[in-house]
Design a protein around this motif. Sequence first.
Motif, short mmCIF file in Angstrom:
data_model
loop_
_atom_site.label_atom_id
_atom_site.label_comp_id
_atom_site.label_asym_id
_atom_site.label_seq_id
_atom_site.Cartn_x
_atom_site.Cartn_y
_atom_site.Cartn_z
N ARG A 1 0.80 -1.14 -0.26
CA ARG A 1 -0.04 -0.11 -0.06
C ARG A 1 1.01 1.11 -0.38
O ARG A 1 2.00 0.92 0.49
N PRO A 2 0.83 2.59 -0.09
CA PRO A 2 1.32 3.78 -0.64
C PRO A 2 1.23 4.40 0.43
O PRO A 2 0.88 4.36 1.87
N ALA A 3 2.72 4.59 0.82
CA ALA A 3 3.36 4.98 2.13
C ALA A 3 2.45 6.42 2.39
O ALA A 3 2.74 7.54 1.47
N PHE A 4 2.49 6.66 3.49
CA PHE A 4 2.48 8.36 3.32
C PHE A 4 3.87 9.59 3.82
O PHE A 4 4.80 9.07 3.66
N ARG A 5 3.35 10.25 2.47
CA ARG A 5 4.98 11.55 2.17
C ARG A 5 5.20 12.83 3.23
O ARG A 5 4.02 13.68 2.10
N PRO A 6 5.70 12.62 4.36
CA PRO A 6 5.04 14.58 4.39
C PRO A 6 5.74 15.47 3.77
O PRO A 6 5.18 16.70 4.28
N ASP A 7 6.59 15.29 2.86
CA ASP A 7 7.08 16.04 1.90
C ASP A 7 5.63 16.71 0.61
O ASP A 7 6.31 17.30 0.52
N ILE A 8 5.48 15.68 0.65
CA ILE A 8 3.91 16.09 -0.17
C ILE A 8 3.61 16.77 0.27
O ILE A 8 3.01 18.13 -0.22
N GLN A 9 2.82 16.52 1.35
CA GLN A 9 2.36 17.14 2.23
C GLN A 9 2.65 18.74 2.42
O GLN A 9 1.76 19.85 2.97
N ALA A 10 3.81 18.83 2.76
CA ALA A 10 4.31 19.93 3.14
C ALA A 10 4.51 20.83 1.94
O ALA A 10 3.79 22.09 2.31
N LEU A 11 4.14 20.06 0.59
CA LEU A 11 4.42 20.93 -0.84
C LEU A 11 3.47 21.94 -0.80
O LEU A 11 2.76 22.92 -1.01
N ARG A 12 1.58 20.61 -0.28
CA ARG A 12 0.89 21.31 -0.13
C ARG A 12 0.49 22.73 0.92
O ARG A 12 -0.13 23.26 0.51
N ALA A 13 1.33 22.32 2.11
CA ALA A 13 1.17 23.91 2.64
C ALA A 13 1.79 25.08 2.53
O ALA A 13 1.52 26.14 2.50
N VAL A 14 2.71 24.77 1.88
CA VAL A 14 3.90 25.55 0.47
C VAL A 14 2.98 26.73 -0.78
O VAL A 14 2.98 27.90 -0.38
N ALA A 15 1.98 25.70 -0.77
CA ALA A 15 1.44 26.50 -2.07
C ALA A 15 0.34 26.99 -1.21
O ALA A 15 0.06 27.87 -2.30
N VAL A 16 -0.29 26.27 -1.13
CA VAL A 16 -2.07 27.23 -0.36
C VAL A 16 -1.29 28.39 0.65
O VAL A 16 -1.21 29.34 0.51
#
Length: 703
Positions: free
Chosen positions: A21-36
């Motif tokens: 199953r796919p693992a959680f990517r905190p770096d992508i979550q952080a990119l979302r935070a940066v983007a918004v």
Amino acid sequence: MDTGTLSGPVRPSQSPGGERRPAFRPDIQALRAVAVGLVVLNHLWPARLSGGYVGVDVFFVISGFLINSHLIREVASTGRIRLAKFYARRVRRLLPAAFLVLAFVLVAAYFLMPFPRWESNAQEVVASALYWENWLLAAHSVDYSHLTDSASLSQHYWSLSVEEQFYLFWPLLLLLLFKIRARWARLAGVAVVGAASLGFSIWFTDVSKSQAYFVTPVRVWEFALGAVLAFGGAKFVLPRIAANLASFAGFAAIAVAAVLFDDQTAFPGATALLPAVGTGLVILAGAREGRQWHTPLSSSPPVQWLGNVSYSLYLWHWPLIMLAPFAFPDALAAGALTWQVKLGIVAASLLAAYASKRLVEDPVRTWRPLSRATGMTFASMAAGMLVVCAAAGGLTWTYQRHVDQAARELTAERESPCHGARALMPGSGCADPFGPAKTVEMGPANRYYTAPADCPPPMSRYSASDGTKTTTKCDFTQGAANPTVVWLVGDSHAQQWQGPLLSIARKNHWLLYTSYLGGCPFADIRALQYGRDTVDQRCMSWTKSMVGEIAKTRPAYVFTSFYSRHEPAADHSGRSQEEQYQDGLNAYWSKWTAAGATVFVLADPPLNGLVRATDCVVLNPDDPRQCAVDRSIAQPADPLTAAARASTDPKVRLLDLTDYFCDQRRCYAVIGKVSVYYDANHLNLDYSLSLDRIIAAAAGIPG
């Protein structure tokens, strides 16, 4: 904005049942935070973070990566994509919060905004609910009459529209690519599509930057970049040092774009590569497990929480920003949001985002009756769209009732001797000429560009090179054999005078031609496109053609005006704007006076949106003197006026009506109980009509 599910499927982990199953990517979550964060800060402090709009591009690349990772895994393991289930998941993920905010927008517009804003907001809510808002904005961006329109409460849904339009066709393309056995060929197919989109983006941004910003094909390459990364998956993992360097370069690229880009940047052409590739580098670097230099910050609870609510925060922040001036007019400074109000908007947006995420997004997404029945999901989608569109229709109907009432009231008031500019006529004796307006909302009855009902549609003759019909022939001659021919010519700043000119034309039985081309200075100059540093060949060819056509009609009078203060001449000779305009205007005016015409140059009214908040009168209805501006600031030097004053031709006359907008010290936004301006830089039709007798007297014409 949606950027896929919360798990970033590039580092598979083993489940208890043995499935990967796919693992959680905190770096992508952080990119979302940066983007918004970039988007919100740009909307609140555009001068401080002028390029924060690149957060949308960050979102697009993330979305392309995450969604394609899911799709690629599904088609690789099953040989197909269950399209119905795919779209149903997106419906459950996106629409509940989106519909909630749209419903809020309609209610808030009704209770907080002036009624003329209702129709445009209702239209854009419908476009947003049906996911074609980007195309509506693209159409408006090249329609000169819409350039001064106020932004709607749902304008930010354009990016959601782009994303969903992309995913309508992209899964089908993936299915076709997976019929090719060679992995490299699939990757090449995605790369070709992305390269074609990037090429189109670069070309179209150069041709029509404002329109290019919104159209879907221009943005496809950003999703495709994410797809290329998804195809690479875990097979391309950078060494530890290289991964840290890549993520550093990626975050730096996003930051540089956010700080250095602004509204003059040629975006989203080749310059969009900087934030998009930067996002790609961060995603690529994150394929390597383990800590990186940014992990302590990017994995911190506040950053992860912000990334988790990023979609809802994106939805909520914009309408709250736009509504704040109407909800808290007393908390503004010179019509602008104070920093305290802005911080309050941030807090309210975060609270609304958390509440809708916790109470709407997640519960609906996992609600069993919907998650188990695809058909029920689509039925709910259709019902939601129907309800939102019906509510928007109700707001439009209510708007029309207000329009009809306002028109009746205006007709009754126009005969008052103290109405509008007449309150400043010598000897008028009108009390409090700068007091509150009877109506502060600008509706259809106030539109300076309203086509006269007693004139036919614009003629094909005299069209611009792109086919724009510029000229209308209004015949008030009652069949006279040798009628008085009169022209009103220029750009929209000439068009704002058509109300009083039509009134004078009817009384004097003229044959009146009105001829306008938006953003086009009517002078023999090297003109630039309005708001751009590009030569306006369309404008130059039209004016060169029209100057002779006007002379052929042997006019008695030619009235002319245009926005010369913000339509620069650029012959690169080193001469001043005044010198270039004086030569260019005299060249045209002399042709008309040689044909027997008297040329009346209508001086441009004092500035509005550049010297005060455009909504100042709406926000200060009881004390419009708050909107008064020093005369020297509101009425700066104007090359058109200077050329008319300097003309030695006795048949060129300047009609400067500044004294009917200003006293000796200040210029006003309400005069004679009438709002002077319709929008940021055009007159309210009701006010311009009150000038008809004044214009006629100044020109020596019966009025």
